[in-house]
Scaffold this motif. Structure first.
Motif, PDB file in Angstrom:
ATOM      1  N   MET A  55       9.511   0.169   1.149  1.00 19.48           N
ATOM      2  CA  MET A  55       9.328   0.269   2.684  1.00 19.48           C
ATOM      3  C   MET A  55       8.454   1.213   3.393  1.00 19.48           C
ATOM      4  O   MET A  55       7.892   0.970   4.407  1.00 19.48           O
ATOM      5  CB  MET A  55      10.858   0.685   3.318  1.00 19.48           C
ATOM      6  N   GLY A  56       8.231   2.531   2.665  1.00 22.91           N
ATOM      7  CA  GLY A  56       7.327   3.300   3.044  1.00 22.91           C
ATOM      8  C   GLY A  56       5.891   2.914   3.112  1.00 22.91           C
ATOM      9  O   GLY A  56       5.163   2.991   3.922  1.00 22.91           O
ATOM     10  N   LEU A  57       5.568   2.026   1.936  1.00 20.75           N
ATOM     11  CA  LEU A  57       4.261   1.670   1.995  1.00 20.75           C
ATOM     12  C   LEU A  57       3.951   0.562   2.880  1.00 20.75           C
ATOM     13  O   LEU A  57       2.925   0.423   3.306  1.00 20.75           O
ATOM     14  CB  LEU A  57       4.223   0.799   0.573  1.00 20.75           C
ATOM     15  N   PHE A  58       4.963  -0.391   3.181  1.00 20.92           N
ATOM     16  CA  PHE A  58       4.744  -1.387   4.210  1.00 20.92           C
ATOM     17  C   PHE A  58       4.778  -0.472   5.567  1.00 20.92           C
ATOM     18  O   PHE A  58       3.734  -1.263   6.274  1.00 20.92           O
ATOM     19  CB  PHE A  58       6.235  -2.338   4.251  1.00 20.92           C
ATOM     20  N   ASP A  59       5.439   0.500   5.794  1.00 19.16           N
ATOM     21  CA  ASP A  59       5.468   1.168   7.053  1.00 19.16           C
ATOM     22  C   ASP A  59       4.039   1.892   7.102  1.00 19.16           C
ATOM     23  O   ASP A  59       3.523   1.616   8.390  1.00 19.16           O
ATOM     24  CB  ASP A  59       6.416   2.149   7.202  1.00 19.16           C
ATOM     25  N   ILE A  60       3.592   2.461   6.156  1.00 16.06           N
ATOM     26  CA  ILE A  60       2.192   3.034   6.381  1.00 16.06           C
ATOM     27  C   ILE A  60       1.001   1.833   6.696  1.00 16.06           C
ATOM     28  O   ILE A  60       0.126   2.145   7.314  1.00 16.06           O
ATOM     29  CB  ILE A  60       1.992   3.652   4.973  1.00 16.06           C
ATOM     30  N   ALA A  61       1.226   0.750   5.877  1.00 14.07           N
ATOM     31  CA  ALA A  61       0.248  -0.320   5.975  1.00 14.07           C
ATOM     32  C   ALA A  61       0.387  -0.945   7.503  1.00 14.07           C
ATOM     33  O   ALA A  61      -0.746  -1.012   7.982  1.00 14.07           O
ATOM     34  CB  ALA A  61       0.467  -1.316   5.145  1.00 14.07           C
ATOM     35  N   HIS A  62       1.401  -0.915   8.009  1.00 15.03           N
ATOM     36  CA  HIS A  62       1.494  -1.543   9.431  1.00 15.03           C
ATOM     37  C   HIS A  62       0.800  -0.426  10.280  1.00 15.03           C
ATOM     38  O   HIS A  62       0.293  -0.854  11.350  1.00 15.03           O
ATOM     39  CB  HIS A  62       2.938  -1.745   9.644  1.00 15.03           C
ATOM     40  N   THR A  63       1.167   0.701  10.212  1.00 16.48           N
ATOM     41  CA  THR A  63       0.712   1.835  11.082  1.00 16.48           C
ATOM     42  C   THR A  63      -0.664   1.841  10.912  1.00 16.48           C
ATOM     43  O   THR A  63      -1.484   1.775  11.932  1.00 16.48           O
ATOM     44  CB  THR A  63       1.297   3.153  10.761  1.00 16.48           C
ATOM     45  N   GLN A  64      -1.459   1.748   9.789  1.00 19.16           N
ATOM     46  CA  GLN A  64      -2.749   1.848   9.591  1.00 19.16           C
ATOM     47  C   GLN A  64      -3.204   0.480  10.147  1.00 19.16           C
ATOM     48  O   GLN A  64      -4.419   0.518  10.961  1.00 19.16           O
ATOM     49  CB  GLN A  64      -3.220   1.910   8.291  1.00 19.16           C
ATOM     50  N   TYR A  65      -2.849  -0.520  10.244  1.00 16.83           N
ATOM     51  CA  TYR A  65      -3.401  -1.799  10.783  1.00 16.83           C
ATOM     52  C   TYR A  65      -3.188  -1.649  12.401  1.00 16.83           C
ATOM     53  O   TYR A  65      -4.168  -2.117  13.107  1.00 16.83           O
ATOM     54  CB  TYR A  65      -2.677  -3.080  10.234  1.00 16.83           C
ATOM     55  N   THR A  66      -2.025  -1.252  12.926  1.00 19.72           N
ATOM     56  CA  THR A  66      -1.997  -1.220  14.275  1.00 19.72           C
ATOM     57  C   THR A  66      -2.945  -0.179  14.830  1.00 19.72           C
ATOM     58  O   THR A  66      -3.555  -0.327  15.904  1.00 19.72           O
ATOM     59  CB  THR A  66      -0.712  -0.563  14.731  1.00 19.72           C
ATOM     60  N   ALA A  67      -3.317   0.855  14.105  1.00 21.38           N
ATOM     61  CA  ALA A  67      -4.244   1.927  14.413  1.00 21.38           C
ATOM     62  C   ALA A  67      -5.622   1.183  14.536  1.00 21.38           C
ATOM     63  O   ALA A  67      -6.403   1.636  15.334  1.00 21.38           O
ATOM     64  CB  ALA A  67      -4.404   3.018  13.585  1.00 21.38           C
ATOM     65  N   SER A  68      -5.978   0.407  13.609  1.00 18.20           N
ATOM     66  CA  SER A  68      -7.134  -0.442  13.618  1.00 18.20           C
ATOM     67  C   SER A  68      -7.434  -1.073  14.672  1.00 18.20           C
ATOM     68  O   SER A  68      -8.567  -1.055  15.277  1.00 18.20           O
ATOM     69  CB  SER A  68      -7.571  -1.251  12.167  1.00 18.20           C
TER      70      SER A  68
END
Length: 212
Positions: free
Chosen positions: A39-52
């Protein structure tokens, strides 16, 4: 009596050698950690994509704001930024937009100048104190001393503008409690631009006022 004791020992040996159910116990130790990591990896990936996505939207809006007709399109550009970010955000997300105009790039993130009653001018302590007969240059002309001399809005010709968007939303995965993280995430993106046309800028405001 001796036979019963021997049977009991044999039963204990069989139980000690029996490994059935061990996997379930091992998973009870490993499972929560593994699930938390996923879940942490998915959360980080979503945050990075949103920031992009947010940075891309801000860069496009920043380019459009430099045009001469930007004032008439300002609200529309803000709406476009919000709409683009909303495509990857939950419905409860909030997007705030801030635009601060400055006379020059060197003024960005700078406090309004404080003047003392001594020949050197600036007191150097960064506090506007009327008790010391200090004055300040009201750069943004709002009749109060500010830690940021920027003026709300996109300003006029040749002004330097810092355009900032902040996105706050609840985490998509319920892992924040296990990891000791906050429930909400806040992402910020900024772009700096200079308004067109470049040769018709108003004079710098030099109005001095008494410190409170």
């Amino acid at each position: 009596m001796i036979r019963r004791l021997a049977q009991s020992r044999a039963l204990l040996r069989r139980l000690a050698a029996d490994s059935s159910g061990a996997t379930l116990i091992e998973f009870a130790f490993v499972g929560p950690v593994l699930i938390l990591m996923i879940m942490g990896l998915f959360d980080i990936a979503h945050t990075q994509y949103t920031a992009s996505v947010l940075h891309g939207a801000m860069q496009k809006a920043g380019r459009d704001l430099t045009l001469e007709n930007a004032t008439s399109r300002e609200a529309n550009l803000d709406s476009r930024v919000r709409a683009q970010v909303a495509t990857v955000m939950p419905n409860s997300a909030t997007v705030t937009v801030e635009k601060l105009s400055h006379f020059d790039f060197s003024d960005i993130d700078q406090p309004e100048e404080i003047l003392g009653d001594d020949p050197t001018g600036n007191t150097g302590n960064g506090v506007c104190e009327g008790s010391k007969n200090e004055r300040y240059v009201d750069t943004n002309d709002n009749s109060r001393w500010d830690a940021d001399r920027g003026r709300d809005g996109i300003g006029g010709a040749r002004d330097a503008v810092i355009y900032t968007a902040r996105v706050s939303y609840p985490r998509l995965f319920p892992m924040y409690g296990l990891a000791g993280l906050s429930q909400n995430i806040t992402i910020e993106a900024s772009t700096v631009l200079r308004n067109q046309p470049f040769d018709e800028q108003n004079d710098r405001i030099t109005t001095e006022r008494d410190c409170p």
